[in-house]
Design a protein around this motif. Structure first.
Motif, PDB file in Angstrom:
ATOM      1  N   ALA A 168      37.725  37.184  45.605  1.00 41.82           N
ATOM      2  CA  ALA A 168      37.942  36.076  44.684  1.00 41.82           C
ATOM      3  C   ALA A 168      37.654  36.494  43.247  1.00 41.82           C
ATOM      4  O   ALA A 168      38.394  36.130  42.319  1.00 41.82           O
ATOM      5  CB  ALA A 168      37.054  34.891  45.078  1.00 41.82           C
ATOM      6  N   GLU A 169      36.602  37.280  43.048  1.00 46.03           N
ATOM      7  CA  GLU A 169      36.186  37.653  41.697  1.00 46.03           C
ATOM      8  C   GLU A 169      37.175  38.591  41.013  1.00 46.03           C
ATOM      9  O   GLU A 169      37.343  38.537  39.796  1.00 46.03           O
ATOM     10  CB  GLU A 169      34.794  38.286  41.750  1.00 46.03           C
ATOM     11  CG  GLU A 169      34.143  38.451  40.397  1.00 46.03           C
ATOM     12  CD  GLU A 169      32.691  38.823  40.497  1.00 46.03           C
ATOM     13  OE1 GLU A 169      32.341  39.971  40.133  1.00 46.03           O
ATOM     14  OE2 GLU A 169      31.883  37.979  40.959  1.00 46.03           O
ATOM     15  N   ILE A 170      37.838  39.452  41.801  1.00 46.50           N
ATOM     16  CA  ILE A 170      38.777  40.391  41.175  1.00 46.50           C
ATOM     17  C   ILE A 170      40.188  39.819  41.085  1.00 46.50           C
ATOM     18  O   ILE A 170      41.122  40.510  40.673  1.00 46.50           O
ATOM     19  CB  ILE A 170      38.818  41.748  41.920  1.00 46.50           C
ATOM     20  CG1 ILE A 170      39.392  41.601  43.326  1.00 46.50           C
ATOM     21  CG2 ILE A 170      37.433  42.380  41.954  1.00 46.50           C
ATOM     22  CD1 ILE A 170      39.610  42.934  44.033  1.00 46.50           C
ATOM     23  N   ASP A 201      39.967  28.109  47.662  1.00 43.43           N
ATOM     24  CA  ASP A 201      39.475  29.411  47.208  1.00 43.43           C
ATOM     25  C   ASP A 201      40.311  29.977  46.066  1.00 43.43           C
ATOM     26  O   ASP A 201      40.171  31.142  45.700  1.00 43.43           O
ATOM     27  CB  ASP A 201      39.434  30.405  48.368  1.00 43.43           C
ATOM     28  CG  ASP A 201      40.795  30.616  49.018  1.00 43.43           C
ATOM     29  OD1 ASP A 201      41.737  29.862  48.699  1.00 43.43           O
ATOM     30  OD2 ASP A 201      40.909  31.535  49.853  1.00 43.43           O
ATOM     31  N   ALA A 202      41.202  29.169  45.483  1.00 38.96           N
ATOM     32  CA  ALA A 202      41.904  29.583  44.264  1.00 38.96           C
ATOM     33  C   ALA A 202      40.888  29.628  43.122  1.00 38.96           C
ATOM     34  O   ALA A 202      39.912  28.876  43.121  1.00 38.96           O
ATOM     35  CB  ALA A 202      43.029  28.611  43.938  1.00 38.96           C
ATOM     36  N   GLN A 203      41.101  30.490  42.151  1.00 37.46           N
ATOM     37  CA  GLN A 203      40.099  30.695  41.103  1.00 37.46           C
ATOM     38  C   GLN A 203      39.754  29.418  40.350  1.00 37.46           C
ATOM     39  O   GLN A 203      38.593  29.135  40.081  1.00 37.46           O
ATOM     40  CB  GLN A 203      40.572  31.780  40.137  1.00 37.46           C
ATOM     41  CG  GLN A 203      40.533  33.184  40.741  1.00 37.46           C
ATOM     42  CD  GLN A 203      40.729  34.263  39.708  1.00 37.46           C
ATOM     43  OE1 GLN A 203      41.502  34.101  38.775  1.00 37.46           O
ATOM     44  NE2 GLN A 203      40.024  35.368  39.865  1.00 37.46           N
ATOM     45  N   GLN A 204      40.756  28.623  40.020  1.00 37.17           N
ATOM     46  CA  GLN A 204      40.485  27.378  39.310  1.00 37.17           C
ATOM     47  C   GLN A 204      39.707  26.404  40.200  1.00 37.17           C
ATOM     48  O   GLN A 204      38.801  25.699  39.732  1.00 37.17           O
ATOM     49  CB  GLN A 204      41.793  26.739  38.854  1.00 37.17           C
ATOM     50  CG  GLN A 204      41.604  25.488  38.002  1.00 37.17           C
ATOM     51  CD  GLN A 204      42.925  24.946  37.463  1.00 37.17           C
ATOM     52  OE1 GLN A 204      43.977  25.528  37.690  1.00 37.17           O
ATOM     53  NE2 GLN A 204      42.872  23.823  36.761  1.00 37.17           N
ATOM     54  N   GLY A 228      40.029  50.023  45.587  1.00 40.62           N
ATOM     55  CA  GLY A 228      41.177  49.130  45.558  1.00 40.62           C
ATOM     56  C   GLY A 228      41.080  48.114  44.437  1.00 40.62           C
ATOM     57  O   GLY A 228      40.027  47.951  43.813  1.00 40.62           O
ATOM     58  N   ASN A 229      42.168  47.443  44.153  1.00 38.78           N
ATOM     59  CA  ASN A 229      42.160  46.381  43.150  1.00 38.78           C
ATOM     60  C   ASN A 229      43.270  45.383  43.481  1.00 38.78           C
ATOM     61  O   ASN A 229      44.034  45.563  44.433  1.00 38.78           O
ATOM     62  CB  ASN A 229      42.320  46.944  41.739  1.00 38.78           C
ATOM     63  CG  ASN A 229      43.588  47.770  41.566  1.00 38.78           C
ATOM     64  OD1 ASN A 229      44.676  47.349  41.950  1.00 38.78           O
ATOM     65  ND2 ASN A 229      43.444  48.971  40.992  1.00 38.78           N
ATOM     66  N   SER A 230      43.365  44.330  42.677  1.00 37.68           N
ATOM     67  CA  SER A 230      44.343  43.280  42.947  1.00 37.68           C
ATOM     68  C   SER A 230      45.722  43.604  42.377  1.00 37.68           C
ATOM     69  O   SER A 230      46.633  42.776  42.453  1.00 37.68           O
ATOM     70  CB  SER A 230      43.856  41.948  42.368  1.00 37.68           C
ATOM     71  OG  SER A 230      43.634  42.058  40.964  1.00 37.68           O
ATOM     72  N   GLY A 231      45.878  44.811  41.828  1.00 39.23           N
ATOM     73  CA  GLY A 231      47.146  45.218  41.257  1.00 39.23           C
ATOM     74  C   GLY A 231      47.856  46.254  42.108  1.00 39.23           C
ATOM     75  O   GLY A 231      48.170  46.027  43.276  1.00 39.23           O
ATOM     76  N   GLU A 232      48.035  47.444  41.538  1.00 41.07           N
ATOM     77  CA  GLU A 232      48.818  48.477  42.218  1.00 41.07           C
ATOM     78  C   GLU A 232      48.106  49.058  43.437  1.00 41.07           C
ATOM     79  O   GLU A 232      48.760  49.665  44.301  1.00 41.07           O
ATOM     80  CB  GLU A 232      49.157  49.600  41.237  1.00 41.07           C
ATOM     81  CG  GLU A 232      47.938  50.276  40.625  1.00 41.07           C
ATOM     82  CD  GLU A 232      48.322  51.323  39.593  1.00 41.07           C
ATOM     83  OE1 GLU A 232      47.440  52.088  39.204  1.00 41.07           O
ATOM     84  OE2 GLU A 232      49.503  51.351  39.193  1.00 41.07           O
TER      85      GLU A 232
END
Length: 413
Positions: free
Chosen positions: A241-243, A154-157, A296-300
């Motif tokens: 996965a998309e974000i 499930d890694a992006q690559q 939410g997001n994948s950052g802060e």
């Protein structure tokens, strides 16, 4: 654990390892590898509902009357292994859909069969079943960890290269193992001694409960709350996965871990606050989790995503498990099983069927050129959950009584 509970625990582990090993990442696989639309992803997930609707026929008409439960379990999983291998080879959605529909028609009855084998073999199911059933949740968790941290499919690559296709091959092997293993399980012969009517198989003899206003309100709320529930199953892994969240499948196993923990709080909360407040907390958790996902997001703001996932246990246990307890308490001895069957058919059958269709339509509405407006997608079920909560708060009138002994959940994750 005794030898028997160990054998049954292995059965449960494999049963839910198979389901968790492909179902969680299905939306991500379809959207990225087969270029499926939101509506098509919804169709694929809705096969679970069709399987749930047809499951009572398989278990009631066959296992209860003609074939040992463990043998039917073996046959269905061996057939499932073949179908999973064909899903692994499917080149497009047109080829994929009839295969996944066939698979879910085969798989969903096995959920009832593993419970039937366990309940029939344990000397004290009320005390022993939870020790067996917990291995199913562990199996679901291990499947997610294997996908994320062992194979990194499930890694992006890896997603871009189509690696998630391998989940079907992994689960085909697990299904083959469980099919063969099931022949070694203790004999669980049919016990039905009289004809089983269609109405009883589907739980229709429990329809008399709908004459009670409180139960009728709960029944309708159960169907409606399954619509936002479908958004989580269909979109959560694809969203993460998309974000750009690392190891999204492994991260989602936090929801199953929290499910185990919140399960311990359900009877305590019911005794302290009553069934209505317990159900309301479960509904509120659905609305809150989708707000966390929306902002939410994948950052802060990664903590928002983690809290949304961890809330899965509160969402599921405080509404669905508490609902099973409430239903068990309302039903008389002669219709307890039928009442649970009616609720299961209404939620995982009708409710989720509607939910997956709605989730697919909403996803398509908030998508353009392969990109999703995830905030819009998640706010829809957040608002819907809140509306169901408010309607239930106003309309549910039930004199609080001591809760009946907790019924064991028949579906996990």
């Amino acid at each position: 654990m005794s030898t028997l509970t160990t054998r049954l625990g292995v059965m449960m582990f494999l049963q839910f390892f198979i389901w968790g090993g492909w179902f969680v990442t299905l939306g991500t696989f379809l959207g990225n590898t087969l270029n499926a639309t939101g509506g098509q992803i919804g169709m694929a997930y809705a096969t679970q509902s069709w399987g749930a609707i047809l499951a009572p026929f398989v278990v009631g008409l066959i296992a209860d009357r003609f074939v040992n439960a463990e043998r039917l379990l073996a046959i269905l999983h061996l057939g499932g292994a073949v179908l999973l291998y064909l899903l692994y080879q499917a080149a497009d959605f047109t080829a994929f859909y009839p295969l996944v529909l066939a698979y879910m028609v085969v798989y969903m009855p096995t959920l009832g069969l593993v419970n039937a084998v366990a309940f029939r073999q344990l000397r004290d199911p009320a005390q022993q079943f939870s020790k067996v059933r917990v291995w199913g949740t562990i199996g679901w968790v291990v499947a997610g960890l294997v996908i994320s941290f062992v194979f990194a499919w499930d890694a992006q690559q890896a997603i871009a290269s189509g690696a998630l296709r391998n989940t079907f091959l992994l689960c085909a092997v697990a299904s083959l193992v469980l099919g063969l293993y099931s022949f070694s399980l203790p004999a669980t012969p049919p016990v039905a001694t009289q004809a089983v009517g269609l109405g009883r198989l589907l739980g229709f003899d429990a329809l008399q409960l709908l004459k009670d206003r409180g139960f009728a309100t709960f029944f309708v709320a159960s169907i409606l709350i399954c619509i936002p529930l479908a958004f989580y199953y269909q979109n959560a892994n694809l969203f993460l996965a998309e974000i750009g969240v690392a190891n999204p499948t492994g991260m989602m196993t936090l929801g199953q871990v929290s499910e185990i923990l919140f399960m311990l709080l359900v009877p305590v909360f019911i005794r302290r606050f009553g069934i209505k407040k317990t159900l309301l907390v479960g509904m509120a958790a659905w609305a809150l989790r989708y707000v966390f996902f929306a902002y939410g997001n994948s950052g802060e703001l990664m903590s928002f995503l983690i809290m949304g996932i961890v809330l899965h246990g509160l969402c599921y246990d405080f509404f669905f498990v508490s609902g099973q307890i409430y239903t068990d308490g309302k039903a008389g001895e002669s219709i307890k099983s039928s009442a649970q069957g009616l609720i299961t058919l209404a939620t995982y059958g009708v409710g989720m069927l509607i939910g997956f269709w709605v989730a697919g339509a909403v996803s398509d509405h908030y998508s353009a050129e392969g990109l999703h407006d995830w905030q819009g997608i998640w706010l829809f079920p957040a608002v819907l959950s809140g509306l169901v909560l408010l309607a239930f708060l106003v309309t549910f009138r039930e004199r609080e009584t001591a809760a009946a002994p907790a019924s064991q959940a028949t579906r996990g994750a």
